[in-house]
Scaffold this motif. Structure first.
Motif, PDB file in Angstrom:
ATOM      1  N   ILE A  36       0.850  -1.187   0.000  1.00 40.14           N
ATOM      2  CA  ILE A  36       0.000   0.000   0.000  1.00 40.14           C
ATOM      3  C   ILE A  36       0.888   1.240   0.000  1.00 40.14           C
ATOM      4  CG2 ILE A  36      -1.901  -1.121   1.234  1.00 40.14           C
ATOM      5  CD1 ILE A  36      -0.975   0.337   3.760  1.00 40.14           C
ATOM      6  N   THR A  37       0.306   2.369  -0.350  1.00 41.22           N
ATOM      7  CA  THR A  37       1.021   3.636  -0.243  1.00 41.22           C
ATOM      8  C   THR A  37       0.064   4.717   0.225  1.00 41.22           C
ATOM      9  OG1 THR A  37       2.417   5.248  -1.375  1.00 41.22           O
ATOM     10  CG2 THR A  37       0.603   4.333  -2.642  1.00 41.22           C
ATOM     11  N   PHE A  38       0.620   5.695   0.924  1.00 43.32           N
ATOM     12  CA  PHE A  38      -0.143   6.879   1.315  1.00 43.32           C
ATOM     13  C   PHE A  38       0.394   8.121   0.613  1.00 43.32           C
ATOM     14  CE2 PHE A  38      -0.419   3.903   4.896  1.00 43.32           C
ATOM     15  CZ  PHE A  38      -1.795   3.749   4.962  1.00 43.32           C
ATOM     16  N   ARG A  39       1.373   7.917  -0.278  1.00 43.21           N
ATOM     17  CA  ARG A  39       1.992   9.026  -1.002  1.00 43.21           C
ATOM     18  C   ARG A  39       1.586   8.963  -2.466  1.00 43.21           C
ATOM     19  NH1 ARG A  39       6.609  11.589   0.818  1.00 43.21           N
ATOM     20  NH2 ARG A  39       7.359  11.629  -1.328  1.00 43.21           N
ATOM     21  N   ASP A  40       1.130  10.098  -2.991  1.00 45.96           N
ATOM     22  CA  ASP A  40       0.652  10.117  -4.365  1.00 45.96           C
ATOM     23  C   ASP A  40       1.767   9.815  -5.360  1.00 45.96           C
ATOM     24  OD1 ASP A  40      -1.956  10.693  -5.715  1.00 45.96           O
ATOM     25  OD2 ASP A  40      -0.668  12.000  -6.896  1.00 45.96           O
ATOM     26  N   LEU A 238      -5.439   7.967  -6.099  1.00 45.55           N
ATOM     27  CA  LEU A 238      -5.531   6.522  -5.903  1.00 45.55           C
ATOM     28  C   LEU A 238      -4.864   6.093  -4.603  1.00 45.55           C
ATOM     29  CD1 LEU A 238      -4.782   5.490  -9.593  1.00 45.55           C
ATOM     30  CD2 LEU A 238      -7.013   5.706  -8.485  1.00 45.55           C
ATOM     31  N   ARG A 239      -5.192   6.819  -3.538  1.00 42.75           N
ATOM     32  CA  ARG A 239      -4.676   6.485  -2.194  1.00 42.75           C
ATOM     33  C   ARG A 239      -5.497   7.308  -1.208  1.00 42.75           C
ATOM     34  NH1 ARG A 239      -3.893  11.874  -1.201  1.00 42.75           N
ATOM     35  NH2 ARG A 239      -2.801  12.841  -2.925  1.00 42.75           N
ATOM     36  N   MET A 240      -5.315   7.040   0.066  1.00 42.08           N
ATOM     37  CA  MET A 240      -6.012   7.809   1.093  1.00 42.08           C
ATOM     38  C   MET A 240      -5.621   9.276   0.985  1.00 42.08           C
ATOM     39  SD  MET A 240      -5.807   7.344   5.242  1.00 42.08           S
ATOM     40  CE  MET A 240      -4.375   8.411   5.445  1.00 42.08           C
ATOM     41  N   GLY A 241      -6.580  10.168   1.196  1.00 41.39           N
ATOM     42  CA  GLY A 241      -6.281  11.586   1.192  1.00 41.39           C
ATOM     43  C   GLY A 241      -5.268  11.944   2.265  1.00 41.39           C
ATOM     44  N   GLY A 242      -4.465  12.966   1.982  1.00 40.77           N
ATOM     45  CA  GLY A 242      -3.438  13.375   2.927  1.00 40.77           C
ATOM     46  C   GLY A 242      -3.912  14.476   3.847  1.00 40.77           C
ATOM     47  N   ALA A 243      -2.935  15.163   4.468  1.00 39.73           N
ATOM     48  CA  ALA A 243      -3.195  16.298   5.378  1.00 39.73           C
ATOM     49  C   ALA A 243      -4.154  15.887   6.484  1.00 39.73           C
ATOM     50  CB  ALA A 243      -3.679  17.510   4.598  1.00 39.73           C
ATOM     51  N   TRP A 244      -5.335  16.454   6.495  1.00 42.46           N
ATOM     52  CA  TRP A 244      -6.299  16.249   7.587  1.00 42.46           C
ATOM     53  C   TRP A 244      -7.281  15.110   7.340  1.00 42.46           C
ATOM     54  CZ3 TRP A 244      -6.081  21.085   4.979  1.00 42.46           C
ATOM     55  CH2 TRP A 244      -6.877  21.142   3.829  1.00 42.46           C
ATOM     56  N   VAL A 245      -7.231  14.450   6.187  1.00 41.94           N
ATOM     57  CA  VAL A 245      -8.311  13.540   5.790  1.00 41.94           C
ATOM     58  C   VAL A 245      -8.536  12.430   6.814  1.00 41.94           C
ATOM     59  CG1 VAL A 245      -8.993  11.779   4.111  1.00 41.94           C
ATOM     60  CG2 VAL A 245      -8.234  14.036   3.336  1.00 41.94           C
ATOM     61  N   TRP A 246      -7.452  11.740   7.216  1.00 43.66           N
ATOM     62  CA  TRP A 246      -7.642  10.645   8.182  1.00 43.66           C
ATOM     63  C   TRP A 246      -8.316  11.161   9.446  1.00 43.66           C
ATOM     64  CZ3 TRP A 246      -6.418   9.651  13.201  1.00 43.66           C
ATOM     65  CH2 TRP A 246      -6.640   8.350  13.644  1.00 43.66           C
ATOM     66  N   PHE A 247      -7.917  12.338   9.902  1.00 48.11           N
ATOM     67  CA  PHE A 247      -8.401  12.878  11.178  1.00 48.11           C
ATOM     68  C   PHE A 247      -9.887  13.237  11.115  1.00 48.11           C
ATOM     69  CE2 PHE A 247      -3.867  13.647  10.992  1.00 48.11           C
ATOM     70  CZ  PHE A 247      -3.452  13.193  12.230  1.00 48.11           C
ATOM     71  N   ILE A 248     -10.326  13.871  10.026  1.00 45.36           N
ATOM     72  CA  ILE A 248     -11.734  14.277   9.982  1.00 45.36           C
ATOM     73  C   ILE A 248     -12.655  13.085   9.729  1.00 45.36           C
ATOM     74  CG2 ILE A 248     -11.172  16.636   9.292  1.00 45.36           C
ATOM     75  CD1 ILE A 248     -12.130  16.000   6.485  1.00 45.36           C
ATOM     76  N   VAL A 249     -12.176  12.087   8.988  1.00 43.08           N
ATOM     77  CA  VAL A 249     -12.994  10.891   8.781  1.00 43.08           C
ATOM     78  C   VAL A 249     -13.120  10.102  10.084  1.00 43.08           C
ATOM     79  CG1 VAL A 249     -13.144   8.669   7.569  1.00 43.08           C
ATOM     80  CG2 VAL A 249     -12.487  10.745   6.320  1.00 43.08           C
ATOM     81  N   ASP A 250     -12.023   9.986  10.804  1.00 42.86           N
ATOM     82  CA  ASP A 250     -12.043   9.250  12.076  1.00 42.86           C
ATOM     83  C   ASP A 250     -12.888   9.969  13.124  1.00 42.86           C
ATOM     84  OD1 ASP A 250     -10.925   7.112  13.897  1.00 42.86           O
ATOM     85  OD2 ASP A 250     -10.137   8.886  14.907  1.00 42.86           O
ATOM     86  N   SER A 251     -12.699  11.285  13.262  1.00 42.86           N
ATOM     87  CA  SER A 251     -13.418  12.018  14.316  1.00 42.86           C
ATOM     88  C   SER A 251     -14.895  12.189  13.999  1.00 42.86           C
ATOM     89  CB  SER A 251     -12.772  13.388  14.551  1.00 42.86           C
ATOM     90  OG  SER A 251     -12.789  14.174  13.385  1.00 42.86           O
ATOM     91  N   THR A 252     -15.250  12.216  12.723  1.00 42.29           N
ATOM     92  CA  THR A 252     -16.651  12.415  12.343  1.00 42.29           C
ATOM     93  C   THR A 252     -17.414  11.099  12.224  1.00 42.29           C
ATOM     94  OG1 THR A 252     -16.062  14.408  11.114  1.00 42.29           O
ATOM     95  CG2 THR A 252     -18.193  13.424  10.620  1.00 42.29           C
ATOM     96  N   TRP A 253     -16.790  10.107  11.614  1.00 40.82           N
ATOM     97  CA  TRP A 253     -17.507   8.870  11.301  1.00 40.82           C
ATOM     98  C   TRP A 253     -17.020   7.655  12.092  1.00 40.82           C
ATOM     99  CZ3 TRP A 253     -21.612  10.356   8.856  1.00 40.82           C
ATOM    100  CH2 TRP A 253     -21.549  11.467   8.012  1.00 40.82           C
ATOM    101  N   GLY A 254     -15.907   7.800  12.808  1.00 42.83           N
ATOM    102  CA  GLY A 254     -15.374   6.664  13.549  1.00 42.83           C
ATOM    103  C   GLY A 254     -14.764   5.607  12.650  1.00 42.83           C
TER     104      GLY A 254
END
Length: 370
Positions: A36-40, A238-254
């Motif tokens: 997997i990668t998290f870097r575009d 074609l990867r998870m969004g960077g910057a704040w994406v993980w944080f807002i998805v986790d805090s909003t949707w769990g």
């Protein structure tokens, strides 16, 4: 969290795969089950590794077309998905002829690159010649560019999990208005306040894209403009969004996107996650500064760090360090990020504004060539 690391040149794909192959042969006790990668900028290498070893993921013949922004536009038109008129730039001498049947404003874009680097809003032919000439002088090794008509409307992002062609999770965030002409991203808020009808249009277009473009297994960060005529794709990351994406998805949707990306890569079946209610309303912002310079003052009041609603406060610049903003650099990206999660959208927006008002940033201007 790292058991082993392999040191190689990730930008030389042939060398990287040879190094990986050597590691596998010299470590027969280690069984690698996925990549997997998290870097575009590593998406294509990850696809090649997946093809080489039979891992779950996006094949190179698919990822290379989607990541090429010009070909992506052509494929959108092929499948009946909206795309703006565009022209590929071959030389600076043909700019005038290229724009004859295009309507200003336009957007100048590199055909394949990450973030919004060297993506510029263009107001006229003279503006296009000036901006493109600057890039060619100061970045002579850059790849090809193209121009396309500017899409009006609000910008949104979709964070998506796809497994065996099925969309297992998708949520929309509303982007804050960025700084033009360089499209400096400002932030995002989720859950989206778009009308349900528009959100359904976006979902339908995402579903079409997954099947038309051949994305069977992936975590996607799909960007759209909501134009007066409906959703128009900007690009698919074609990867998870960077910057704040993980944080807002986790805090909003769990939903922990990193964990779910691993499940997809390992072939662990995910449930379809729909009809879930938001836990919180999240707002994320970059600290955008208007000019390049030497950072002479950066004050963050202590009360900000003690806020119960604070999810992330990332500070990566110190006083007396250089701050370079477009066209000289893109230091805002990833350096100063704030994420807040509150019970309501109004509370989150209000809290974020108080934070932004309280932080003091001052720079000493630099004599830089425009």
């Amino acid at each position: 969290y790292v058991d082993k690391r392999i040191i190689t040149d990730i930008y030389d794909h042939e060398e990287a795969i040879l190094t990986l192959n050597g590691f596998i042969h010299t470590h027969p006790d280690i069984n690698i089950d996925g990549a997997i990668t998290f870097r575009d900028d590593n998406v294509l290498l990850t696809s090649k590794i997946g093809d080489r070893y039979g891992f779950i993921g996006i094949p190179y013949n698919i990822s290379s077309r989607i990541r090429n922004k010009y070909i992506f536009r052509e494929d959108c038109e092929k499948y009946g998905i909206p795309a703006p008129k565009r022209r590929e730039i071959t030389t600076i001498g043909n700019l005038a002829s290229l724009v004859k049947d295009l309507q200003f404003p336009l957007v100048l874009k590199p055909i394949s690159w990450v973030w919004s680097i060297n993506t510029i809003k263009i107001e006229s032919l003279s503006d296009l010649i000036e901006k493109y000439s600057y890039i060619q002088i100061y970045n002579p090794n850059w790849e090809s560019f193209y121009i396309e008509e500017y899409i009006t409307g609000d910008e949104i992002d979709c964070d998506i999990l796809v497994q065996d062609w099925v969309i297992k999770f998708m949520k929309i965030s509303d982007n804050a208005i960025g700084q033009e002409p360089y499209f400096m991203e400002a932030g995002a808020s989720t859950p989206s306040v778009l009308p349900d009808t528009i959100q359904q249009e976006v979902f339908d277009m995402v579903e079409q894209s997954v099947h038309y473009f051949g994305v069977k297994y992936a975590c996607l960060h799909y960007e759209f403009k909501i134009s007066p005529r409906g959703p128009v794709p900007i690009e698919i990351n074609l990867r998870m969004g960077g910057a704040w994406v993980w944080f807002i998805v986790d805090s909003t949707w769990g939903i922990d996107l990193i964990e779910y990306v691993l499940y997809i890569a390992l072939g662990i079946e995910l449930p379809i996650i729909d009809n879930i209610k938001p836990i919180k309303h999240s707002v994320a912002r970059y600290l955008l500064h208007p000019q390049s310079g030497i950072l002479t003052k950066f004050d963050v009041p202590e009360w900000i760090s003690n806020l119960p609603s604070l999810i992330l406060l990332r500070i990566s610049k110190k006083v007396w360090e250089m701050l370079l903003l477009p066209p000289h650099g893109y230091d805002n990206y990833g350096l100063w990020i704030i994420v807040i999660a509150c019970d309501t959208r109004e509370e989150a927006e209000s809290t974020m504004q108080k934070i932004l008002d309280a932080i003091v940033i001052e720079t000493e201007p630099l004599a830089l060539t425009e």
